[in-house]
Design a protein around this motif. Structure first.
Motif, short mmCIF file in Angstrom:
data_model
loop_
_atom_site.label_atom_id
_atom_site.label_comp_id
_atom_site.label_asym_id
_atom_site.label_seq_id
_atom_site.Cartn_x
_atom_site.Cartn_y
_atom_site.Cartn_z
N GLY A 112 0.80 -1.21 0.00
CA GLY A 112 0.00 0.00 0.00
C GLY A 112 0.84 1.26 0.00
O GLY A 112 2.07 1.21 -0.11
N PRO A 113 0.19 2.42 0.14
CA PRO A 113 0.89 3.71 0.11
C PRO A 113 1.59 4.03 1.43
O PRO A 113 1.26 3.46 2.48
CB PRO A 113 -0.24 4.71 -0.15
CG PRO A 113 -1.44 4.07 0.47
CD PRO A 113 -1.28 2.59 0.26
N GLN A 114 2.54 4.94 1.35
CA GLN A 114 3.27 5.37 2.54
C GLN A 114 3.60 6.85 2.43
O GLN A 114 4.02 7.32 1.38
CB GLN A 114 4.56 4.56 2.68
CG GLN A 114 5.48 5.04 3.81
CD GLN A 114 6.66 4.12 3.99
OE1 GLN A 114 6.51 3.02 4.49
NE2 GLN A 114 7.84 4.57 3.59
N ALA A 115 3.40 7.58 3.52
CA ALA A 115 3.85 8.96 3.64
C ALA A 115 5.02 9.00 4.61
O ALA A 115 5.02 8.27 5.61
CB ALA A 115 2.73 9.86 4.14
N SER A 116 6.03 9.80 4.31
CA SER A 116 7.22 9.92 5.16
C SER A 116 7.45 11.38 5.49
O SER A 116 7.37 12.24 4.61
CB SER A 116 8.45 9.33 4.46
OG SER A 116 8.27 7.97 4.17
N PHE A 117 7.78 11.64 6.75
CA PHE A 117 8.00 13.00 7.23
C PHE A 117 9.41 13.08 7.81
O PHE A 117 9.72 12.41 8.80
CB PHE A 117 6.94 13.37 8.28
CG PHE A 117 5.54 13.19 7.78
CD1 PHE A 117 4.92 14.18 7.05
CD2 PHE A 117 4.85 12.01 8.01
CE1 PHE A 117 3.62 14.02 6.56
CE2 PHE A 117 3.56 11.82 7.54
CZ PHE A 117 2.95 12.83 6.81
#
Length: 195
Positions: A112-117
């Motif tokens: 699935g998708p991933q957001a990284s900060f």
């Protein structure tokens, strides 16, 4: 960035709200990262080892727990190093993958998708820290994750996962189109065992 974060959290809330009202499984996850850069000028760089650690959960969408949505919050170290090991790019992120998970007996598949900060990091040359301000790198990036593993009835699972960024690493488009990519060896424990 705030709008992107709000939209991402709204999508996560919508997905989990549509899950059955069965209580989610909660757990912890940790393991090793083998990270590098892909894209322009990445051929002259080597991968480097790091780690990840954080929390994981599973919201079951079927009564037999075959299919689940698995959101996580992981602290993850990424980067790359020159082939002579003299220069190292070390960047720390909070990764928020939202994975679809299929539990096929002891075997599981996830993706699935991933957001990284970006939360920190530095650049080292010859073992000395030369850059602390990493504002040249984007604060937020988006990508994907996919993996496979084995889970036990005791709630312990071990797996391998790959995650790659779709977003470029640098804010300045004239520098490079390098992107993070990471191979992960990951160990998780779900409290209360598997369901």
């Amino acid at each position: 960035m705030k709008k992107t974060l709000i939209l991402f959290l709204l999508a996560l809330t919508t997905i989990t709200a549509q899950a059955q009202m069965q209580a989610p499984a909660l757990g912890i996850r940790a393991g090793a990262n083998y990270s590098g850069f892909s894209g322009d000028n990445a051929d002259n760089l080597d991968r480097m080892f790091g780690f990840h650690a954080g929390i994981t959960s599973q919201f079951y969408l079927t009564s037999d727990n075959f299919f689940a949505i698995q959101p996580e919050l992981l602290f993850s170290t990424k980067g790359a190093e020159s082939k002579d090991d003299n220069t190292k790019w070390k960047i720390s992120y909070l990764d928020v993958p939202v994975l679809a998970r299929v539990n096929a007996g002891p075997l599981y598949f996830e993706g699935g998708p991933q957001a990284s900060f970006r939360v920190g990091g530095d650049i080292e040359v010859g073992g000395n820290n030369v850059v602390d301000d990493l504002d040249m790198f984007k604060r937020t990036s988006f990508g994907y994750a996919a993996g496979i593993g084995l889970a036990t009835p005791l709630g312990v699972s071990v797996g391998v996962r790959y995650n790659g960024d779709i977003s470029k690493l640098y804010d300045d488009d004239s520098v490079s189109d390098a992107r993070n990519n990471v191979f992960m060896l990951t160990l998780a424990y779900m409290f209360g065992g598997s369901r």
